[in-house]
Design a protein around this motif. Structure first.
Motif, PDB file in Angstrom:
ATOM      1  N   ASN A  73       0.861  -1.185   0.000  1.00 32.76           N
ATOM      2  CA  ASN A  73       0.000   0.000   0.000  1.00 32.76           C
ATOM      3  C   ASN A  73       0.895   1.232   0.000  1.00 32.76           C
ATOM      4  N   LEU A  74       0.805   2.035  -1.063  1.00 33.03           N
ATOM      5  CA  LEU A  74       1.663   3.209  -1.187  1.00 33.03           C
ATOM      6  C   LEU A  74       0.874   4.488  -0.950  1.00 33.03           C
ATOM      7  N   ARG A  75       1.465   5.416  -0.181  1.00 32.91           N
ATOM      8  CA  ARG A  75       0.933   6.772  -0.009  1.00 32.91           C
ATOM      9  C   ARG A  75       2.021   7.751  -0.380  1.00 32.91           C
ATOM     10  N   TYR A  76       1.664   8.737  -1.198  1.00 35.06           N
ATOM     11  CA  TYR A  76       2.651   9.664  -1.730  1.00 35.06           C
ATOM     12  C   TYR A  76       2.591  11.007  -1.011  1.00 35.06           C
ATOM     13  N   PHE A  77       3.782  11.582  -0.759  1.00 37.71           N
ATOM     14  CA  PHE A  77       3.897  12.882  -0.109  1.00 37.71           C
ATOM     15  C   PHE A  77       4.901  13.704  -0.934  1.00 37.71           C
ATOM     16  N   THR A  78       4.391  14.743  -1.576  1.00 42.57           N
ATOM     17  CA  THR A  78       5.189  15.490  -2.544  1.00 42.57           C
ATOM     18  C   THR A  78       5.630  16.835  -1.977  1.00 42.57           C
ATOM     19  N   GLU A  79       6.913  17.132  -2.127  1.00 45.56           N
ATOM     20  CA  GLU A  79       7.466  18.431  -1.727  1.00 45.56           C
ATOM     21  C   GLU A  79       7.392  19.394  -2.908  1.00 45.56           C
ATOM     22  N   ASP A  80       6.921  20.613  -2.651  1.00 40.85           N
ATOM     23  CA  ASP A  80       6.948  21.629  -3.698  1.00 40.85           C
ATOM     24  C   ASP A  80       8.364  22.157  -3.905  1.00 40.85           C
ATOM     25  N   VAL A  81       9.114  22.245  -2.795  1.00 40.74           N
ATOM     26  CA  VAL A  81      10.523  22.632  -2.852  1.00 40.74           C
ATOM     27  C   VAL A  81      11.302  21.609  -2.033  1.00 40.74           C
ATOM     28  N   PRO A  82      12.587  21.384  -2.342  1.00 40.58           N
ATOM     29  CA  PRO A  82      13.373  20.402  -1.566  1.00 40.58           C
ATOM     30  C   PRO A  82      13.450  20.790  -0.093  1.00 40.58           C
ATOM     31  N   LEU A  83      13.155  19.811   0.786  1.00 36.77           N
ATOM     32  CA  LEU A  83      13.132  20.066   2.235  1.00 36.77           C
ATOM     33  C   LEU A  83      14.206  19.292   2.976  1.00 36.77           C
ATOM     34  N   GLY A  84      15.099  18.613   2.276  1.00 36.94           N
ATOM     35  CA  GLY A  84      16.097  17.782   2.942  1.00 36.94           C
ATOM     36  C   GLY A  84      15.517  16.427   3.293  1.00 36.94           C
ATOM     37  N   THR A  85      16.384  15.507   3.709  1.00 31.71           N
ATOM     38  CA  THR A  85      15.934  14.131   3.973  1.00 31.71           C
ATOM     39  C   THR A  85      14.927  14.073   5.113  1.00 31.71           C
ATOM     40  N   ALA A  86      15.217  14.740   6.224  1.00 34.46           N
ATOM     41  CA  ALA A  86      14.295  14.706   7.362  1.00 34.46           C
ATOM     42  C   ALA A  86      13.055  15.535   7.082  1.00 34.46           C
ATOM     43  N   GLY A  87      13.241  16.671   6.401  1.00 32.32           N
ATOM     44  CA  GLY A  87      12.094  17.523   6.085  1.00 32.32           C
ATOM     45  C   GLY A  87      11.081  16.831   5.207  1.00 32.32           C
ATOM     46  N   SER A  88      11.546  16.014   4.276  1.00 30.54           N
ATOM     47  CA  SER A  88      10.617  15.300   3.406  1.00 30.54           C
ATOM     48  C   SER A  88       9.837  14.244   4.177  1.00 30.54           C
ATOM     49  N   VAL A  89      10.514  13.560   5.128  1.00 37.19           N
ATOM     50  CA  VAL A  89       9.841  12.542   5.935  1.00 37.19           C
ATOM     51  C   VAL A  89       8.827  13.196   6.877  1.00 37.19           C
ATOM     52  N   LYS A  90       9.131  14.413   7.332  1.00 38.19           N
ATOM     53  CA  LYS A  90       8.215  15.137   8.220  1.00 38.19           C
ATOM     54  C   LYS A  90       6.848  15.336   7.560  1.00 38.19           C
ATOM     55  N   ASN A  91       6.831  15.469   6.245  1.00 34.45           N
ATOM     56  CA  ASN A  91       5.570  15.623   5.523  1.00 34.45           C
ATOM     57  C   ASN A  91       4.632  14.442   5.744  1.00 34.45           C
ATOM     58  N   ALA A  92       5.205  13.267   6.026  1.00 30.41           N
ATOM     59  CA  ALA A  92       4.397  12.053   6.208  1.00 30.41           C
ATOM     60  C   ALA A  92       4.167  11.748   7.682  1.00 30.41           C
ATOM     61  N   ASN A 169      27.422   5.851   6.842  1.00 35.11           N
ATOM     62  CA  ASN A 169      25.968   5.871   6.946  1.00 35.11           C
ATOM     63  C   ASN A 169      25.363   5.484   5.601  1.00 35.11           C
ATOM     64  N   THR A 170      24.499   4.456   5.594  1.00 31.75           N
ATOM     65  CA  THR A 170      23.882   4.001   4.341  1.00 31.75           C
ATOM     66  C   THR A 170      22.620   4.773   3.982  1.00 31.75           C
ATOM     67  N   GLY A 171      22.115   5.584   4.926  1.00 33.53           N
ATOM     68  CA  GLY A 171      20.849   6.270   4.670  1.00 33.53           C
ATOM     69  C   GLY A 171      19.645   5.411   4.967  1.00 33.53           C
ATOM     70  N   GLY A 186       7.878  21.832   7.099  1.00 31.73           N
ATOM     71  CA  GLY A 186       8.046  22.860   6.082  1.00 31.73           C
ATOM     72  C   GLY A 186       9.399  23.535   6.086  1.00 31.73           C
ATOM     73  N   VAL A 187      10.297  23.164   7.014  1.00 31.49           N
ATOM     74  CA  VAL A 187      11.635  23.745   7.035  1.00 31.49           C
ATOM     75  C   VAL A 187      12.621  22.727   6.464  1.00 31.49           C
ATOM     76  N   VAL A 188      13.714  23.241   5.894  1.00 28.10           N
ATOM     77  CA  VAL A 188      14.735  22.363   5.341  1.00 28.10           C
ATOM     78  C   VAL A 188      15.512  21.729   6.485  1.00 28.10           C
ATOM     79  N   PHE A 189      15.488  20.402   6.556  1.00 29.57           N
ATOM     80  CA  PHE A 189      16.106  19.702   7.685  1.00 29.57           C
ATOM     81  C   PHE A 189      16.628  18.361   7.196  1.00 29.57           C
ATOM     82  N   ASP A 190      17.873  18.050   7.597  1.00 31.06           N
ATOM     83  CA  ASP A 190      18.533  16.840   7.115  1.00 31.06           C
ATOM     84  C   ASP A 190      18.794  15.891   8.288  1.00 31.06           C
ATOM     85  N   PHE A 191      18.686  14.600   8.047  1.00 30.30           N
ATOM     86  CA  PHE A 191      18.950  13.625   9.104  1.00 30.30           C
ATOM     87  C   PHE A 191      20.396  13.736   9.601  1.00 30.30           C
ATOM     88  N   SER A 192      21.362  13.611   8.697  1.00 30.51           N
ATOM     89  CA  SER A 192      22.768  13.536   9.105  1.00 30.51           C
ATOM     90  C   SER A 192      23.312  14.871   9.585  1.00 30.51           C
TER      91      SER A 192
END
Length: 818
Positions: A73-92, A169-171, A186-192
């Motif tokens: 089961n797939l659910r999609y979460f689309t960024e209008d602008v790049p938010l970084g790895t953590a920022g994109s996951v925050k959308n979900a 780190n493999t990501g 909504g803020v640019v945020f990266d895991f690493s």
């Protein structure tokens, strides 16, 4: 357990692989890399998956849809602008209400996720990082853990002076939902770079799991090629949609492999691909779906995506071909080359090592590509060639192409235009013909469907019905080849200026389609063959054709028309069988040799071979001599000059000077013109042409009428073909080609003119004339070569003269300092 696949990567370092697709959609072993990740998650019971998107999101959505086809089961979460790895996951975040796995959609791994999850639970970790020991850590985030696995230090992409570990780190992370509360949506945020340093500072339980399983970040082209090598070497455990038919040879459903093909494992062959006789698939070759590998083609350490075509005798060494790349005969691509989607590599082209070609490029015949090709669309000079438009059926010449081309032609014609459309007898050509009719109608022009006919018949129909022009689709000399002749109101191939108008209109699509109520009904021309046959017979002047003719006519349409005329004229004829014991056509040389022997020893008056519907015919006289090319031009010139006082002939620059000798004192009856077919047609049938010049046009461009006119002259003048040939003065012409780059052609012609200024003609190329002969140096319009044609009083002098200028062209073109 839920998962997040980070699939927003653009993959700029992978270009041109990622020009038309996001990085997770790049195929690995004939399926998108993200599909391998989904299969990995499903293997460990993880079916609820969030997918973060940013670059070309619709490409991923369209392929995977809701995931049901893949058992997830797939659910999609689309960024209008790049938010970084953590920022994109925050959308979900709303979807992630339990411990979840984060994994990249553009890396390949067979990691044991069960072991990772057990490690995470055992240590009551808030964040577990999957780590991997690598030889070169500077492209990754370096991580140091204590003996229990707790993270003590890490640094993102260090320099060699900062490297303090080979564990990176493999990501891939296992995270508790509360980690997402450390930053805002909504803020640019990266895991690493951002989140993990915070967790480390706050001494949250963060652990590193060092895996020994396979993991590869497909970050660049070397890694992309390397991951396929690892798959075929069985270093990674993934699902390949193919059966291992023998050690190291995987073959997918529907693939057809010739028994005469050589397969050197390890090799992967995709669905419905065809491997022809004499081809060699070397080690570490990966072939996508619906690919075609022609006879004599060889590959080694190369990857082909879906729909690629290698014609005969192609060489690939360490190359990557994206989808639908077409390699014509004898093309070569070497180590590190990458060819973008929908590129066409012309015959004998060479792609030098390390070259990258962006999508939609068309590389000219014989071109050496030494620099990356990024901008522009086509690297062929013109849509039209020396004769019409030619290409491979359903490769270059598709129904869509034909329809658009016909619409462009209709658009450049005046309002109320009427265009004939016809084709040779073949189902594939009928498909193109029907597409052309649709294009003509869409432009508002009237379409006259001449059906399946010969090109000379269509030329006749255009003049008979007083049409604006026409299009004829015929098969070329090679299997699968298509030629589209575009004709004007006199049945001639259109002029170069008219071609340019169509090219500009086609390329820009700068033409309007007509309104629905302006589309006209198709006018069917039921059988113009009857009028065509009658017009030829009515133009004959001889009686009592007591001739015995040996005939080769491979085309059924040709055979029917020719035999109908010969029957009515009262000629006796026999069809010569030139097929071998396996019912296959012999080579042209073998067929002509057979015809020559049949005529010479079988009591025939003449032999004739109709190769196809547009080339000049081959004739054989009672001495077994083959009359073709220059001798044929001299023959028809002789007949036309003597058929009627005052007749003129128009011949190209490279025709023998004996034609002037045959004109005697009235040398003005011989007119010279450029060598192109279009120029000859234009000069023969100008706006003031007469019937006599139409006759000479037919002798040049209508094989059937030409043959009837020749035998009509023989009977009327009571002379054999052998006697006519004996009356033509001896001549000696030598023709050669010299490699000459496009950039050097102008310098070659200029230098020869400067060196021979007192004895040159410059109608086309440069013709140097002397007392004992002449030589013509002519830059080829379609290939990086110069033609060198020489005529001398003797065969030896013709060779000597030609060789002098061959060497001169080589010297000038290679001396770049001039």
């Amino acid at each position: 357990m839920k998962a997040v696949i980070m699939a927003g990567g653009e993959g700029s370092r992978l270009r041109p692989l990622t020009c038309n697709r996001p990085k997770p959609m790049v195929p690995i072993a004939n399926k998108p890399v993200m599909e391998h990740i989904i299969e990995l998650l499903k293997k460990y019971g993880i079916r609820d998956i969030a997918v973060t998107l940013q670059y070309m999101p619709e490409k991923i959505k369209d392929y995977f849809d809701d995931g049901s086809e893949y058992g997830v089961n797939l659910r999609y979460f689309t960024e209008d602008v790049p938010l970084g790895t953590a920022g994109s996951v925050k959308n979900a975040e709303e979807f992630l209400d339990e411990t979840f796995i984060v994994i990249s959609g553009d890396a390949l791994t067979d990691i044991n996720l069960e072991e990772v999850l057990d490690f995470h639970k055992k240590n009551s970790s808030i964040a577990t990082l999957v780590l991997k020991k690598v030889e070169c850590p500077i492209e990754y985030g370096v991580v140091v853990t204590d003996s229990g696995g707790k993270v003590r230090r890490f640094l993102e992409k260090p320099s060699w002076g900062e490297v303090f570990s080979d564990t990176v780190n493999t990501g891939i992370y296992v995270l508790s939902p509360e980690v997402l509360k450390y930053f805002e949506k909504g803020v640019v945020f990266d895991f690493s770079k951002d989140l993990f340093p915070i967790l480390l500072e706050k001494q949250e339980p963060m652990f590193g799991f060092v895996t020994k399983d396979y993991w590869c970040d497909i970050g660049d082209l070397d890694a992309y090629v390397g991951v396929h090598t690892d798959i075929l070497d069985k270093k990674v455990n993934i699902n390949i949609n193919a059966m291992e038919v023998r050690q190291g040879v995987w073959v997918s459903e529907g693939a057809v492999i010739s028994r005469q093909a050589e397969i050197k494992p390890p090799v992967l062959i995709g669905k419905n691909s065809v491997i022809k006789d004499g081809s060699v698939l070397g080690r570490f070759t990966v072939i996508g779906e619906e690919c075609h590998i022609g006879e004599g083609s060889t590959t080694k350490k190369s990857i082909m995506w879906d729909g690629c075509v290698l014609k005969n005798n192609v060489q690939l060494r360490g190359s990557v071909l994206c989808s639908r790349v077409k390699c014509r005969e004898k093309t070569s691509a070497f180590e590190g080359t990458v060819i973008g989607e929908n590129c066409i590599l012309g015959e004998n082209s060479l792609i030098k090592p390390g070259i990258k070609i962006w999508p939609e490029k068309h590389i000219d015949i014989g071109t050496e590509v030494c620099t990356n090709l990024v901008w522009g669309s086509r690297y062929s000079k013109n849509l039209f060639g020396s004769r019409g438009i030619s290409g491979e059926i359903n490769v270059d010449i598709t129904p869509e192409f034909a329809s658009r081309l016909a619409a462009a032609y209709g658009a450049v014609c005046k309002k109320g235009a009427s265009l004939a459309v016809s084709c040779d007898e073949a189902d594939a050509l009928k498909m193109i013909k029907n597409a052309c009719i649709s294009g003509v109608l869409s432009s508002g022009a009237e379409a006259f469907d001449v059906g399946t006919s010969l090109l000379p018949v269509t030329r006749s129909a255009i003049r008979y019905y007083k049409l604006t022009g026409g299009m004829h689709i015929s098969g070329g000399n090679k299997k699968g080849k298509v030629i589209i002749d575009i004709l004007d109101e006199l049945g001639r191939n259109i002029s170069r200026s008219a071609e340019r108008k169509i090219e500009n209109c086609y390329i820009r699509e700068d033409f309007a389609r007509c309104e629905a109520d302006e589309i006209k009904a198709v006018t069917n021309v039921t059988d113009h063959n009857v009028f065509y046959i009658r017009s030829i017979i009515n133009n004959t002047i001889a009686k009592n054709y007591d001739l015995k003719i040996a005939l080769i006519a491979p085309s059924g349409a040709f055979k029917n028309i020719v035999t109908s005329i010969l029957n009515e004229l009262g000629c006796r004829y026999e069809l010569v069988n030139t097929r071998d014991n396996h019912n296959k056509r012999k080579s042209l040389f073998s067929e002509l040799k057979t015809l020559s022997q049949v005529v010479r020893y079988g009591g025939f008056d003449i032999g004739v071979f109709f190769a196809n519907s547009y080339d000049k015919i081959f004739l054989v006289d009672t001495k077994g001599r083959i009359i073709a090319d220059d001798l044929y031009m001299a023959l028809i010139s002789y007949i036309h000059l003597r058929s009627k006082d005052g007749n003129k002939v128009i011949v190209p620059l490279n025709a023998s000077s004996v034609i002037e000798k045959m004109a005697g004192e009235n040398k003005e009856r011989v007119l010279r013109t450029k060598t192109s077919t279009k120029e000859l047609m234009s000069r023969m049938l100008n706006n003031e042409y007469d019937k006599d010049m139409l006759d000479f046009f037919a002798m040049n461009f209508d094989p059937i009428e030409a043959f009837i006119r020749i035998i009509d002259y023989m009977v009327f003048s009571n002379i054999s073909l052998a006697d006519i040939v004996d009356l033509i003065p001896d001549f000696h012409i030598i023709k050669k080609e010299v490699k000459c780059s496009w950039s050097e052609k102008g310098k070659v012609i200029r230098t020869i003119i400067e060196e021979n200024s007192d004895s040159v003609e410059t109608i086309e190329g440069v013709k140097v004339v002397g007392d004992k002969g002449w030589v013509l140096v002519l830059p080829d319009a379609e290939k990086p070569v110069c033609k060198v044609i020489g005529e001398g009083l003797t065969q030896e002098f013709a060779h000597e003269l030609t060789d002098i200028f061959v060497d001169k062209v080589k010297s000038i073109s290679q001396n770049r300092g001039t």
